[in-house]
Enzyme design. Structure first.
Site, short mmCIF file in Angstrom:
data_model
loop_
_atom_site.label_atom_id
_atom_site.label_comp_id
_atom_site.label_asym_id
_atom_site.label_seq_id
_atom_site.Cartn_x
_atom_site.Cartn_y
_atom_site.Cartn_z
N ARG A 47 -7.33 -12.12 15.19
CA ARG A 47 -7.64 -10.98 14.32
C ARG A 47 -7.97 -9.73 15.12
O ARG A 47 -7.38 -8.67 14.88
CB ARG A 47 -8.79 -11.34 13.36
CG ARG A 47 -9.29 -10.16 12.54
CD ARG A 47 -10.18 -10.58 11.37
NE ARG A 47 -11.17 -11.57 11.72
CZ ARG A 47 -12.33 -11.32 12.33
NH1 ARG A 47 -12.64 -10.09 12.67
NH2 ARG A 47 -13.17 -12.30 12.58
N TYR A 99 3.13 11.09 -0.05
CA TYR A 99 3.33 9.77 -0.62
C TYR A 99 2.22 9.46 -1.62
O TYR A 99 1.04 9.59 -1.28
CB TYR A 99 3.37 8.73 0.50
CG TYR A 99 3.29 7.31 0.02
CD1 TYR A 99 4.27 6.79 -0.83
CD2 TYR A 99 2.24 6.49 0.39
CE1 TYR A 99 4.20 5.49 -1.29
CE2 TYR A 99 2.17 5.19 -0.07
CZ TYR A 99 3.15 4.68 -0.91
OH TYR A 99 3.07 3.39 -1.36
N ASP A 171 1.64 11.93 8.85
CA ASP A 171 2.47 10.81 8.44
C ASP A 171 3.90 11.13 8.90
O ASP A 171 4.56 12.00 8.35
CB ASP A 171 2.41 10.63 6.92
CG ASP A 171 3.19 9.42 6.42
OD1 ASP A 171 4.10 8.96 7.15
OD2 ASP A 171 2.90 8.94 5.31
N LYS A 196 9.40 0.93 7.18
CA LYS A 196 10.56 1.77 6.91
C LYS A 196 11.49 1.81 8.13
O LYS A 196 12.02 0.80 8.54
CB LYS A 196 10.09 3.15 6.48
CG LYS A 196 9.00 3.13 5.39
CD LYS A 196 9.41 2.39 4.13
CE LYS A 196 8.48 2.63 2.95
NZ LYS A 196 7.10 2.20 3.13
#
Length: 372
Positions: A47, A99, A171, A196
């Site tokens: 983790r 977004y 972004d 993406k």
């Protein structure tokens, strides 16, 4: 060094034990200690850290020109962790055209927790300056924006952010480091949905933050990444790393096709408006040429008529898949307002296109028959 060479060098780590050219995937959740109860390497549990994730993070930092990077289970997890690193009472300035998941995070999760935020047209520098407060800690840009493809002057906006002691986050999902490197324009953090273009095959979920400096804020974000467990699996990290190898050639090829599609749609009698950075009549053409190495493979088109007319048009398409997301090798189209829901401010006749690797002539022929 050219981007394609950099991308391959950043992701090519031969296994020192076996000599395998393709690096292994370290799926282990835990790591053994030696006889003295010491860890042979800097890994204790997957983790907080994992060798496969660490390799991806190093590659992402190299591609964006950052000093360190963090990989997350999704782009939303990356954004959420960065906002978590702020304090109640802090203020975020957010691009008005962004977004839709980003303002949703701020409104539904962080505003009740104590963050305030303002949405502003980032192309209006006077409005940006007027919206900055003493408690502004993050200025969040998205350029080209989703879905209107508006352009933000990263150098000037980051300068305004720094004047009030805020960091500038960009972004960069749509442009990718192939076409734009925000850290070179004095931004402090780059965010990606690696789902993406970076992974590029519509088969893995991921996100990333890349930092210009490894400072106290960076360390707080890394602490939260490990504590919250908002991390990708080793296999997902390996898939994203594999996608990086072909990122440059994919984005350039898709951008060439997108340019041809945008040129066809622009001025078509059934089209009201085309939003694409590569059009010669784009109002920010000079800034685009200064800031970007190409216009990208995303475009939006407003057909003449209302939402039913737009939906009828996409229903007649044969080669475009009607689906959410973007950046894969297949061309996608969606009616953005329907996806964003009843609070959407996106024009009802707008369709968002993600151009894939099909031949430009085939895609144009498909659009032509659907518009006829």
């Amino acid at each position: 060094m050219h981007f394609d060479t950099l991308a391959l060098r950043a992701t090519h780590q031969s296994d020192p034990t076996t000599g395998a050219v393709v690096p292994p995937i370290f799926l282990s959740t835990t790591f053994a200690r030696d006889e003295a109860n010491e860890l042979p390497a800097n890994y204790i549990y997957t983790r907080p850290n994992n060798p496969t994730r660490e390799a991806l993070e190093k590659a992402l930092a190299i591609l964006e020109g950052g000093v360190t990077a963090m990989a997350f289970g999704s782009g939303q997890a990356a954004a959420m962790t960065l906002f978590q690193a702020l304090r109640p009472g802090d203020h975020v300035l957010l691009s008005a055209d962004a977004y839709y998941g980003t303002p949703a995070l701020l409104e539904q999760v962080f505003h009740p927790w104590g963050l305030t935020y303002t949405r502003v047209d980032m192309s209006d520098l006077d409005a940006v300056q007027a919206s900055l407060h003493e408690n502004t800690r993050v200025v969040w840009c998205e350029t080209p924006s989703n879905p209107m493809l508006s352009i933000t002057d990263l150098l000037l906006v980051s300068q305004l952010a720094h004047e009030v002691g805020a960091i500038c986050v960009c972004d960069n999902t749509w442009a990718t480091p192939v076409l734009q490197r925000p850290l070179d324009f004095n931004c402090d953090v780059v965010m990606h949905s690696t789902t993406k273009y970076i992974s590029g095959h519509s088969d893995v979920l991921g996100g990333a933050l890349i930092f210009k400096r490894d400072n106290e804020f960076t360390q707080r974000v890394r602490l939260l990444q490990g504590l919250s467990g908002a991390v990708p699996s080793p296999f997902d990290c390996w898939l994203v790393s594999r996608g990086i190898k072909t990122l440059g050639i994919r984005v350039r090829a898709q951008s060439l096709t997108a340019q041809a599609v945008a040129d066809f749609l622009d001025g078509h009698p059934a089209v009201e408006k085309v939003h694409y950075p590569g059009l010669s009549n784009h109002p920010d053409r000079e800034l685009i040429q200064q800031q970007m190495n190409g216009p990208g493979a995303m475009l939006s088109v407003q057909v003449k008529g209302d939402a039913p007319k737009a939906l009828q048009f996409i229903g007649r398409l044969k080669l475009f898949t009607r689906a959410t997301s973007l950046g894969g090798v297949e061309s996608l189209i969606e009616h953005r307002a329907s996806v964003e829901g009843p609070t959407s401010v996106t024009p009802k006749n707008l369709l968002r296109l993600s151009i894939g690797l099909e031949h430009a002539e085939d895609l144009i022929a498909d659009l032509a028959q659907a518009l006829a």
